[in-house]
Structure formats: structure tokens, C-alpha cells
Motif scaffolding. Sequence first.
Motif, PDB file in Angstrom:
ATOM      1  N   ASN A  86       0.558  -1.533   0.083  1.00 58.29           N
ATOM      2  CA  ASN A  86       0.297   0.249  -0.464  1.00 58.29           C
ATOM      3  C   ASN A  86       0.617   1.248  -0.087  1.00 58.29           C
ATOM      4  O   ASN A  86       0.127   1.953  -0.729  1.00 58.29           O
ATOM      5  N   ILE A  87       1.963   1.074   0.626  1.00 60.72           N
ATOM      6  CA  ILE A  87       2.869   2.002   0.355  1.00 60.72           C
ATOM      7  C   ILE A  87       3.319   2.548  -1.125  1.00 60.72           C
ATOM      8  O   ILE A  87       3.243   3.367  -1.224  1.00 60.72           O
ATOM      9  N   SER A  88       3.371   2.115  -1.505  1.00 56.78           N
ATOM     10  CA  SER A  88       3.652   1.514  -2.823  1.00 56.78           C
ATOM     11  C   SER A  88       2.563   1.935  -3.951  1.00 56.78           C
ATOM     12  O   SER A  88       2.666   2.682  -4.754  1.00 56.78           O
ATOM     13  N   MET A  89       2.004   1.240  -3.331  1.00 53.80           N
ATOM     14  CA  MET A  89       0.203   1.163  -4.980  1.00 53.80           C
ATOM     15  C   MET A  89       0.048   3.238  -4.744  1.00 53.80           C
ATOM     16  O   MET A  89      -0.270   3.397  -5.894  1.00 53.80           O
ATOM     17  N   GLU A  90      -0.185   3.262  -3.836  1.00 55.38           N
ATOM     18  CA  GLU A  90      -1.370   4.207  -3.203  1.00 55.38           C
ATOM     19  C   GLU A  90      -0.496   5.747  -4.627  1.00 55.38           C
ATOM     20  O   GLU A  90      -1.320   6.711  -5.191  1.00 55.38           O
ATOM     21  N   PRO A  91       0.412   5.636  -4.225  1.00 56.53           N
ATOM     22  CA  PRO A  91       1.646   7.662  -4.841  1.00 56.53           C
ATOM     23  C   PRO A  91       1.510   7.320  -6.694  1.00 56.53           C
ATOM     24  O   PRO A  91       1.473   7.524  -7.072  1.00 56.53           O
ATOM     25  N   PHE A  92       1.063   5.648  -6.848  1.00 48.46           N
ATOM     26  CA  PHE A  92       1.410   4.944  -8.626  1.00 48.46           C
ATOM     27  C   PHE A  92       0.013   6.439  -8.724  1.00 48.46           C
ATOM     28  O   PHE A  92      -0.063   6.966 -10.085  1.00 48.46           O
ATOM     29  N   GLY A 150      -3.604  13.103  -4.031  1.00 55.46           N
ATOM     30  CA  GLY A 150      -2.693  12.290  -2.956  1.00 55.46           C
ATOM     31  C   GLY A 150      -3.819  11.520  -2.087  1.00 55.46           C
ATOM     32  O   GLY A 150      -4.434  10.451  -1.707  1.00 55.46           O
ATOM     33  N   VAL A 151      -3.960  12.653  -1.597  1.00 56.74           N
ATOM     34  CA  VAL A 151      -5.284  12.818  -0.075  1.00 56.74           C
ATOM     35  C   VAL A 151      -6.200  11.669  -0.673  1.00 56.74           C
ATOM     36  O   VAL A 151      -6.585  10.595  -0.155  1.00 56.74           O
TER      37      VAL A 151
END
Length: 448
Positions: free
Chosen positions: A120-126, A379-380
Amino acid sequence: MSNTDKPKLSFSQIWNMNFGFLGIQFGWGLQLANMSAIYAKLGAKPDAIPILWLAGPMTGLLIQPLIGAMSDRTWNRLGRRRPYFLVGALLASCALFFMPDSPSVWFAASMLWILDASVNISMEPFRAFVADKLNERQRTTGFIMQSFFIGIGATLANALPAILSRIGVAGSTANGVPLTVQWSFKIGAAVFLLCVLWTVAFSSEYPPDDMDEFKRKRSLNPGLAGLIKEVFREIPLAVKEMPATMKQLAVVQVFTWLGLFCLWMYFALSTAYHVFHAEGPQSPEFDQGTIWAGWCFAIYSFVCFVVAFFLPAIARKTSRKIVHAVSLILGGLSLISVYFISDPTTLQFTMIGVGIAWASVLAMPYAILAGVVPPDRTGVYMGVFNFFIVIPEIIASLTFQPLVKHVFNNDPACVVVMGGVSLLIAAALMIRVQDIGSASASYAVSSH
């Protein structure tokens, strides 16, 4: 940089910025196709599976909005989103490497919490990265490219145990997990990290439009503690100010992901017990069934990346909401048909509709959403949007145990059918969605 000022990116630039998703989905694909079987091998009963899957939705609920808001407020030499890609990939690769060696159910569940938090740390910013880099005309193409790489990554991950079996890998580890699965997870750890490193190395980011103002705002709450303070203030405000289109999509997401969660939790068990007639998790038929289920997952992932590049053209001639509604209908009918199939060969064809639905799920809602959220809060809002993915999954994890045990009599095929019905409800709810940006989007991608 405003949406109208963003330059048109080339095919190779859009390719590079999304390539990391191949690795992310390779990790997800291994997890989705194999975790229920791993839990069963370690002694878990079918009615206990939902609670053991709680890690994914809970970490998504907590991590994605947090990381999204933090990345909105980050800028360093790697940029805004790429630092989070990298940290998440390092942690997820470690978790993937050790997962199949788990000595017990609860150790495996603990590793799943670490893995899902890291992914999830990697996926969301994508998701935010695409909205950051692409103008409205290219956003659907950007999200479709993510679907393409997700399809490739999941296809390879799901097919890998079957491929390893065909080339002669046999036997099991000390905990009963097949060596084909163990090797697949360790290969997946390397693929995850290398693909994300590609995006980090070969993509750039636009700096904040007003760097002086950005620095001034950050100076009001300096350091990591100040950043976290800002984030926890921003998330409830973003929920309160949610655009109308996002609220409409939220209801669609709830039923969509409830249906998908039913598929991921119980399709492998359904195949083993309903199609291969396994007597228990230690029987040869159980292993044959779960390997075949992985192959079926590979088929829907293959369909996903084949279909992905046709969706923009279809959406241009119709609309994104029509494309998404029809795709969900095809997926729902496919899942319902699983209950009536007892032949492994025929079972494969149900994955065509699932693959079409999956390609749309990964692109259309995000393309619609990107056109209605403020650019400086992308992002948010992408993180908050994830609430409506993980909340139904949490509900399923916490409530499915008595349902599966007492209503469905531990028949996993019934849960898959319930997932199909949920997708049909989501399709009907798409009628209410207002796609504000659809008229201005041409979904074009430069060929040079």
C-alpha cells in the motif's frame, strides 16, 4: 503545473512511469492466488479464511490516505511520489521472500500484514502519480497503462507455480507449502523491487507550482512530526469536502470490491472442492485445484492486459461510465456461472468476463475521479477513495465467518456467486455517476 499546461507525454514516458505497477501486481497476484491455500495447508478451516485476510483492507484503510496526504506534502531529490514507491518496494520484497516459509497460520497472517502495508505504501502514490503527470486528455490512457501492467504482472504471478510444476519443480517445504509456490514468492520479491526501481530511475516529477509557498507551508509544521500533524488534519477535511462524483463512485466501489474480495478469498477453494472434488487440504486433488485456480487467475489477468488498450477507444465512442457498467455486468455473470461448472476446461472461460471487469475496475473509476479532485490534493483523495475499497473488505473479513459456516455450509462456490451478484449491483449503481471530465478527455497517447 495546471492541467492545461501539462505537456503531452510520449508512449515511452507513460510506459516508464507505470512500469513499477508490473512488480506491485506480481506481488499482489501471488498473494491473491495462493494465500487461502497457504492458510489451508497450515491448518485453517474455510470459515476462518475471511478473518485471516483482514490485513489487506485494514492496512489499506490506514496506510493509503496517510501516504497519499504525506506525498502531497513531500518534495526531495526523488520528487513527491517516488520516495514512497521505493520504501514500499524494499519492505514488500522482504515480506514476499519470507512468506512461504511461515511455520504457522498466525505467522503467515503476521507476514501478510507486513506485506500488505508495504504494498500500500508503494501503490497509493502510483495512482496520484498519473494524475500529477498527465493532462485530462491522457489520464485515461495513463490509468489503462496501469491496467496493462497489472494484467501482465498478475498473469505471470498466477501462472508461475503451474509453469514451475511443468518444468519439473516438485515437493513441499517443511510446512507443507509446495515448492512451486515457495519459488514463486521468492522470484516475486525480486520482480517487485526491480520493476519499481525502473520507474524510480526512468521517471521524473513536476515540482510544486509555487515552491516558495510550498516551503512556507511546510515550515509551519516542520519535520516528520509536523508532516504527520498536517496529514491527520487534512484527511477528515478531505472526507468532508468530497466532490459529488466521488460520492457516487464510492457506492459503486463498495459493491465492486465486495464482489472481488469474494472471488479472491474463495475461488481457489471453490475450484479445489467444487471442480476437483478434493476431500481436504492435504489431498492431491486440493493441490491440483489450487494450481488450476492460479492458472484461471492468470487467464483473467491476461484478458485484462489484452483488453486494457481497447477500453479508451470504446470509452471515446460511448462513455467511461457505460464501459465500466458493462464490464461489471460481464464480471458478475461470469462469477455466478462458476457455481454451475464442474469441468476444469470450461471453468477457464469464466475468467474472460472477470478479466474485462478487472481491466475497467483498475482504470475507469480513477480516470473519472482524477477529473473532479483538486490537483494539489490528488494524493489524499486517491487515498480516501481507497476507503470505499477496504471498508467492504473489512466487513467481509469480520462477518463472513458465520455466513460461510451456517448459511453456505462451508461451500466456497456459494461465496463466489455472492460476489457475482455484488458486481451486478455495482453495475446498476453506475447509472447515478456523473463523469464531469468525460467530454473533454480524448484518451490519446502520443506515438513518438
